[in-house]
Design a protein around this motif. Structure first.
Motif, PDB file in Angstrom:
ATOM      1  N   TYR A 287     -10.019  -0.575 -14.005  1.00 19.79           N
ATOM      2  CA  TYR A 287      -9.256  -1.168 -12.916  1.00 19.79           C
ATOM      3  C   TYR A 287     -10.066  -2.278 -12.253  1.00 19.79           C
ATOM      4  O   TYR A 287     -11.283  -2.178 -12.118  1.00 19.79           O
ATOM      5  CB  TYR A 287      -8.972  -0.131 -11.822  1.00 19.79           C
ATOM      6  CG  TYR A 287      -8.120   1.027 -12.205  1.00 19.79           C
ATOM      7  CD1 TYR A 287      -8.612   2.056 -12.995  1.00 19.79           C
ATOM      8  CD2 TYR A 287      -6.808   1.134 -11.744  1.00 19.79           C
ATOM      9  CE1 TYR A 287      -7.821   3.140 -13.330  1.00 19.79           C
ATOM     10  CE2 TYR A 287      -6.014   2.220 -12.066  1.00 19.79           C
ATOM     11  CZ  TYR A 287      -6.527   3.224 -12.856  1.00 19.79           C
ATOM     12  OH  TYR A 287      -5.747   4.293 -13.185  1.00 19.79           O
TER      13      TYR A 287
ATOM     14  N   TYR B  84      -9.957  -4.191  -8.458  1.00 13.22           N
ATOM     15  CA  TYR B  84      -9.408  -4.228  -7.114  1.00 13.22           C
ATOM     16  C   TYR B  84     -10.095  -5.359  -6.346  1.00 13.22           C
ATOM     17  O   TYR B  84     -11.203  -5.770  -6.673  1.00 13.22           O
ATOM     18  CB  TYR B  84      -9.670  -2.921  -6.353  1.00 13.22           C
ATOM     19  CG  TYR B  84      -8.908  -1.728  -6.856  1.00 13.22           C
ATOM     20  CD1 TYR B  84      -9.429  -0.918  -7.862  1.00 13.22           C
ATOM     21  CD2 TYR B  84      -7.670  -1.382  -6.315  1.00 13.22           C
ATOM     22  CE1 TYR B  84      -8.731   0.191  -8.322  1.00 13.22           C
ATOM     23  CE2 TYR B  84      -6.965  -0.269  -6.761  1.00 13.22           C
ATOM     24  CZ  TYR B  84      -7.502   0.514  -7.759  1.00 13.22           C
ATOM     25  OH  TYR B  84      -6.805   1.608  -8.209  1.00 13.22           O
TER      26      TYR B  84
ATOM     27  N   LYS C  44      -0.997   3.944 -11.609  1.00  9.61           N
ATOM     28  CA  LYS C  44      -2.247   3.346 -11.167  1.00  9.61           C
ATOM     29  C   LYS C  44      -2.576   3.913  -9.790  1.00  9.61           C
ATOM     30  O   LYS C  44      -1.703   4.344  -9.043  1.00  9.61           O
ATOM     31  CB  LYS C  44      -2.152   1.833 -11.119  1.00  9.61           C
ATOM     32  CG  LYS C  44      -1.060   1.269 -10.241  1.00  9.61           C
ATOM     33  CD  LYS C  44      -1.085  -0.252 -10.312  1.00  9.61           C
ATOM     34  CE  LYS C  44       0.040  -0.837  -9.483  1.00  9.61           C
ATOM     35  NZ  LYS C  44       1.294  -0.887 -10.228  1.00  9.61           N
ATOM     36  N   LEU C  45      -3.832   3.908  -9.448  1.00 12.64           N
ATOM     37  CA  LEU C  45      -4.277   4.481  -8.190  1.00 12.64           C
ATOM     38  C   LEU C  45      -4.126   3.448  -7.078  1.00 12.64           C
ATOM     39  O   LEU C  45      -4.689   2.356  -7.166  1.00 12.64           O
ATOM     40  CB  LEU C  45      -5.735   4.925  -8.331  1.00 12.64           C
ATOM     41  CG  LEU C  45      -6.199   6.102  -7.483  1.00 12.64           C
ATOM     42  CD1 LEU C  45      -5.340   7.326  -7.725  1.00 12.64           C
ATOM     43  CD2 LEU C  45      -7.644   6.416  -7.788  1.00 12.64           C
ATOM     44  N   VAL C  46      -3.345   3.788  -6.060  1.00  8.29           N
ATOM     45  CA  VAL C  46      -3.061   2.865  -4.967  1.00  8.29           C
ATOM     46  C   VAL C  46      -3.752   3.373  -3.712  1.00  8.29           C
ATOM     47  O   VAL C  46      -3.575   4.529  -3.326  1.00  8.29           O
ATOM     48  CB  VAL C  46      -1.537   2.744  -4.744  1.00  8.29           C
ATOM     49  CG1 VAL C  46      -1.243   1.809  -3.583  1.00  8.29           C
ATOM     50  CG2 VAL C  46      -0.862   2.242  -6.013  1.00  8.29           C
ATOM     51  N   PHE C  47      -4.520   2.512  -3.070  1.00  8.22           N
ATOM     52  CA  PHE C  47      -5.338   2.883  -1.925  1.00  8.22           C
ATOM     53  C   PHE C  47      -4.714   2.491  -0.594  1.00  8.22           C
ATOM     54  O   PHE C  47      -3.992   1.489  -0.503  1.00  8.22           O
ATOM     55  CB  PHE C  47      -6.714   2.213  -2.029  1.00  8.22           C
ATOM     56  CG  PHE C  47      -7.619   2.828  -3.050  1.00  8.22           C
ATOM     57  CD1 PHE C  47      -7.456   2.532  -4.395  1.00  8.22           C
ATOM     58  CD2 PHE C  47      -8.609   3.714  -2.681  1.00  8.22           C
ATOM     59  CE1 PHE C  47      -8.268   3.118  -5.354  1.00  8.22           C
ATOM     60  CE2 PHE C  47      -9.442   4.290  -3.627  1.00  8.22           C
ATOM     61  CZ  PHE C  47      -9.267   3.997  -4.966  1.00  8.22           C
ATOM     62  N   GLY C  48      -5.027   3.272   0.424  1.00 11.36           N
ATOM     63  CA  GLY C  48      -4.658   2.927   1.778  1.00 11.36           C
ATOM     64  C   GLY C  48      -5.689   2.012   2.398  1.00 11.36           C
ATOM     65  O   GLY C  48      -6.656   1.604   1.749  1.00 11.36           O
ATOM     66  N   ALA C  49      -5.479   1.696   3.676  1.00 12.28           N
ATOM     67  CA  ALA C  49      -6.339   0.730   4.376  1.00 12.28           C
ATOM     68  C   ALA C  49      -7.635   1.358   4.867  1.00 12.28           C
ATOM     69  O   ALA C  49      -8.565   0.644   5.229  1.00 12.28           O
ATOM     70  CB  ALA C  49      -5.585   0.102   5.536  1.00 12.28           C
TER      71      ALA C  49
ATOM     72  N   LEU D  66     -16.983   2.467  -3.881  1.00 10.71           N
ATOM     73  CA  LEU D  66     -16.388   3.718  -3.413  1.00 10.71           C
ATOM     74  C   LEU D  66     -16.894   4.896  -4.220  1.00 10.71           C
ATOM     75  O   LEU D  66     -17.153   4.782  -5.420  1.00 10.71           O
ATOM     76  CB  LEU D  66     -14.863   3.657  -3.530  1.00 10.71           C
ATOM     77  CG  LEU D  66     -14.129   2.951  -2.400  1.00 10.71           C
ATOM     78  CD1 LEU D  66     -14.328   1.455  -2.488  1.00 10.71           C
ATOM     79  CD2 LEU D  66     -12.647   3.288  -2.438  1.00 10.71           C
TER      80      LEU D  66
ATOM     81  N   PHE E 136     -11.043   6.478   2.419  1.00  9.66           N
ATOM     82  CA  PHE E 136      -9.771   6.006   1.881  1.00  9.66           C
ATOM     83  C   PHE E 136      -9.050   7.129   1.152  1.00  9.66           C
ATOM     84  O   PHE E 136      -9.675   7.904   0.425  1.00  9.66           O
ATOM     85  CB  PHE E 136      -9.991   4.872   0.878  1.00  9.66           C
ATOM     86  CG  PHE E 136     -10.603   3.641   1.467  1.00  9.66           C
ATOM     87  CD1 PHE E 136     -11.981   3.487   1.510  1.00  9.66           C
ATOM     88  CD2 PHE E 136      -9.805   2.624   1.957  1.00  9.66           C
ATOM     89  CE1 PHE E 136     -12.552   2.344   2.053  1.00  9.66           C
ATOM     90  CE2 PHE E 136     -10.367   1.474   2.496  1.00  9.66           C
ATOM     91  CZ  PHE E 136     -11.734   1.339   2.541  1.00  9.66           C
TER      92      PHE E 136
ATOM     93  N   PHE F 251      -4.913  -3.646  -5.323  1.00  9.81           N
ATOM     94  CA  PHE F 251      -4.892  -3.511  -6.784  1.00  9.81           C
ATOM     95  C   PHE F 251      -4.650  -4.864  -7.437  1.00  9.81           C
ATOM     96  O   PHE F 251      -3.787  -5.639  -7.002  1.00  9.81           O
ATOM     97  CB  PHE F 251      -3.781  -2.536  -7.185  1.00  9.81           C
ATOM     98  CG  PHE F 251      -3.479  -2.544  -8.653  1.00  9.81           C
ATOM     99  CD1 PHE F 251      -2.378  -3.242  -9.137  1.00  9.81           C
ATOM    100  CD2 PHE F 251      -4.296  -1.874  -9.547  1.00  9.81           C
ATOM    101  CE1 PHE F 251      -2.095  -3.260 -10.489  1.00  9.81           C
ATOM    102  CE2 PHE F 251      -4.017  -1.890 -10.905  1.00  9.81           C
ATOM    103  CZ  PHE F 251      -2.917  -2.584 -11.379  1.00  9.81           C
TER     104      PHE F 251
ATOM    105  N   GLN G 280       0.829  -1.184   0.000  1.00 13.64           N
ATOM    106  CA  GLN G 280       0.000   0.000   0.000  1.00 13.64           C
ATOM    107  C   GLN G 280       0.867   1.238   0.000  1.00 13.64           C
ATOM    108  O   GLN G 280       1.867   1.313   0.698  1.00 13.64           O
ATOM    109  CB  GLN G 280      -0.924  -0.026   1.208  1.00 13.64           C
ATOM    110  CG  GLN G 280      -1.986  -1.097   1.106  1.00 13.64           C
ATOM    111  CD  GLN G 280      -2.809  -1.205   2.364  1.00 13.64           C
ATOM    112  OE1 GLN G 280      -2.391  -0.766   3.404  1.00 13.64           O
ATOM    113  NE2 GLN G 280      -3.989  -1.794   2.272  1.00 13.64           N
TER     114      GLN G 280
ATOM    115  N   LEU H  47      -8.291  -1.619  -0.289  1.00 13.78           N
ATOM    116  CA  LEU H  47      -8.371  -2.136  -1.648  1.00 13.78           C
ATOM    117  C   LEU H  47      -7.006  -2.612  -2.117  1.00 13.78           C
ATOM    118  O   LEU H  47      -6.021  -1.889  -2.012  1.00 13.78           O
ATOM    119  CB  LEU H  47      -8.871  -1.049  -2.598  1.00 13.78           C
ATOM    120  CG  LEU H  47     -10.379  -0.886  -2.692  1.00 13.78           C
ATOM    121  CD1 LEU H  47     -10.955  -0.324  -1.419  1.00 13.78           C
ATOM    122  CD2 LEU H  47     -10.727  -0.011  -3.884  1.00 13.78           C
TER     123      LEU H  47
END
Lengths: 112, 114
Positions: B33, B35, A99-104, A43, A88, B45, A2, B43
């Protein structure tokens, strides 16, 4: 792994209070976004702040970005029970291949 | 359609079976995308499609997972020989294109492997 890490993991407040959630990330970014997720749903995008911006407002939302500290905060003012959700942060950076990287996420509960 | 559509919304399968999850993105969105979200987690990836470019498959957890996007629109995520640890909500999102911008998410496909 993450990119973003939210803090706190969970937050419980009374209706009318302000809620602040923080996000830290590790690499350089193009922009940072905040999303909201109601239980069992997809989301929903809240706000995007670019790397050259320091603060952004949208209604009761205020987002700040400190690229020197690699951190962002989301403030929800005058919270309502309907704000109860998970929040998030997500980062979009070259080192992650754009690319879009998400947190927890932070779980927010607003008690009425 | 007006939003991102995913099907099925719920899928229960037995360990070892194959499953296919479908995503229909917003018309005209070039980026798509996938996820994965385990219960109470963030999430993870899986894979990213951008126009006609080769997909970024760096998030696929094993060779049992594959995805394709036909005609630059509908995408299918396939999980072969499902395992119990594959149980999760699989979320699809699309965006207009370019290198930034908001993602529009579907409601997800909840997969339960017994």
């Amino acid at each position: 792994s993450q990119q973003g890490e939210e803090d706190p993991q969970a937050l419980s407040i009374q209706e009318g209070e302000n809620a602040t959630m923080n996000c830290s990330y590790k690499t350089s970014i193009n922009n940072l976004q905040w999303y909201r997720q109601n239980s069992g749903r997809g989301l929903v995008h809240l706000i995007l702040i670019r790397s050259n911006e320091r603060e952004k407002h949208s209604g009761r939302l205020r987002v700040t970005l400190d690229t020197s500290k690699k951190s962002s905060s989301l403030l929800i003012t005058a919270s309502r029970a309907a704000d109860t959700a998970s929040y998030f942060c997500a980062t979009d950076g070259r080192e992650y291949g754009n690319k879009l990287v998400f947190g927890a996420g932070t779980i927010l509960r607003v008690k009425s | 359609g007006a939003g991102v559509s995913q099907s099925p919304s719920n899928k229960v399968t037995e360990k070892g079976k194959d499953v296919e999850l479908r995503c229909d993105p917003i018309s005209g969105h070039t980026a798509l995308y996938w996820y994965r979200q385990s219960l109470g987690q963030g999430l993870e990836f899986l894979i990213y499609f951008q126009g006609n470019s080769a997909p970024d498959k760096s998030g696929l957890p094993s060779d049992r997972f594959s995805a394709e996007r036909t005609g630059g629109s509908v995408s299918t995520l396939t999980i072969q020989r499902t395992q119990q640890e594959d149980s999760a909500v699989y979320l699809c999102a699309s965006r207009r294109g370019g290198l930034d911008g908001e993602l529009f998410f579907g409601e997800g496909s909840r997969l339960t492997v017994l």
